[in-house]
Scaffold this active site. Sequence first.
Site, PDB file in Angstrom:
ATOM      1  N   VAL A   1       0.835  -1.203   0.000  1.00 30.09           N
ATOM      2  CA  VAL A   1       0.000   0.000   0.000  1.00 30.09           C
ATOM      3  C   VAL A   1       0.874   1.259   0.000  1.00 30.09           C
ATOM      4  O   VAL A   1       0.569   2.237  -0.676  1.00 30.09           O
ATOM      5  CB  VAL A   1      -0.967  -0.018   1.198  1.00 30.09           C
ATOM      6  CG1 VAL A   1      -1.632   1.336   1.401  1.00 30.09           C
ATOM      7  CG2 VAL A   1      -2.036  -1.096   0.989  1.00 30.09           C
ATOM      8  N   GLU A   2       1.985   1.226   0.734  1.00 30.77           N
ATOM      9  CA  GLU A   2       2.825   2.422   0.839  1.00 30.77           C
ATOM     10  C   GLU A   2       3.544   2.758  -0.462  1.00 30.77           C
ATOM     11  O   GLU A   2       3.625   3.913  -0.849  1.00 30.77           O
ATOM     12  CB  GLU A   2       3.853   2.254   1.962  1.00 30.77           C
ATOM     13  CG  GLU A   2       3.286   2.510   3.337  1.00 30.77           C
ATOM     14  CD  GLU A   2       2.832   3.955   3.510  1.00 30.77           C
ATOM     15  OE1 GLU A   2       3.511   4.869   3.026  1.00 30.77           O
ATOM     16  OE2 GLU A   2       1.778   4.162   4.136  1.00 30.77           O
ATOM     17  N   SER A   3       4.138   1.749  -1.101  1.00 29.44           N
ATOM     18  CA  SER A   3       4.964   2.061  -2.279  1.00 29.44           C
ATOM     19  C   SER A   3       4.739   1.084  -3.426  1.00 29.44           C
ATOM     20  O   SER A   3       5.580   1.014  -4.317  1.00 29.44           O
ATOM     21  CB  SER A   3       6.447   2.061  -1.884  1.00 29.44           C
ATOM     22  OG  SER A   3       6.859   0.752  -1.499  1.00 29.44           O
TER      23      SER A   3
END
Length: 420
Positions: free
Chosen positions: A136-138
């Site tokens: 989700v972050e990167s």
Amino acid sequence: MNTSLRSTLALLLGISAAAAALPAAAQQDAPELSAAQHAAFQSCLRRLPQEAAFRSVRAATFAQHLAAVESDASVLAMLGKQPEFTMYPWDYIAMLVDEERVADARAALTQWQGELQRIQARYGVPAHIVVAVWGVESNFGQNLGARPLLRSLATLSCLGRRQSYFRGELAAALRIVQDGHIAAHRMTGSWAGAFGQTQFMPSTFLRLAVDFDGDGRRDIVDSVPDALASTARFLQAAKWQAGQPWGYEVRLPAGFDTSAAGRRNKRSIASWRAAGVTLADGAPLPADLPQAALLLPAQKYGAGPAFLVGRNFDAIYSYNASENYALAIAHLSDLAAGRSASTDFAAPWPTQDPGLSRAQRRQLQILLLARGHDIGAADGAIGEKTRAAIRAEQHRLGHKADGRPGQRILRALQGEGLGE
Ligand code: CA
């Protein structure tokens, strides 16, 4: 545990954390700085090294990396921007938790199995959770943000609101470079300074990043083991409870009084059982969560899925201070671990027009391009141009022209047989 400064920032600036977590899709053409702003930036930059925040940054470091730095007006434009498009929870989760990301998460679990096992042994955070945060972050390290970090942070340190906050982050970024963890040219990120595969703010990096591959450098940009271990360390510091699930989807009995909903309102599982709450399939609530809170992400829109969430949901929440963000990670982690078979929850969202996966977003853009709309590449990032094109097509078809990318407009355009 301190909340991620990135989220604090989003809250302070009045940007929804959900919106802050999105890739910067449509960047408007940035206005030029005025001559006065330019002069103020240069004069501020010269004074910065004397400030207390910079006392552990050597003069040579400052000179090498900031003496010739130019301000970036586009960053300032982002700072002043109000969110003009708020996402429904079903749109946000459909985009972040799609078949593509589940497949990528499962591949990552296999590829990094050994490292993830050692990370779990050291920090107590399971592999499927760490991988879900990464995704989700990167997007598993594929989307780190392209803006030069020192330039963005220097601009925000000297112009606009929240300068003292950004000065702390700029000093932290210079420390990271000075200490040899990450080269300055590899420090790129979001407009507000989150960077690397974990999208940490520089101060979060200094507090929590880990050298897990043992090369002496904490490198969350180019070392996957360092990035994964740093995520686990963040969650451990956020009081992750080893052995507990984040929570689960539940079913409420008819006529249930939902005034007890709210992430902070934790009760014993026994009391939820006594109130008639079961798992989504009707099975009794398990005993693996001592305390849990009722989360109703679509409560204000009617009904929709219900969840009981425990302390570990709060740990994930602290990464970005958004309940929908935490739910996306929690759901992706269940899918990656094979605990859930469908990207849909058991209960439907309260909408006739569900959200689109990234593949469907690209498909919608191809259909818009085929109708002559100038929206650039079909990259799945929905910016202003795509929204304007959607509005035009919705208007033509007699739909509500809100510019929202959903199943209804996608199916209508697919049905016309142009651009398939
Ligand atoms: Ca390392």
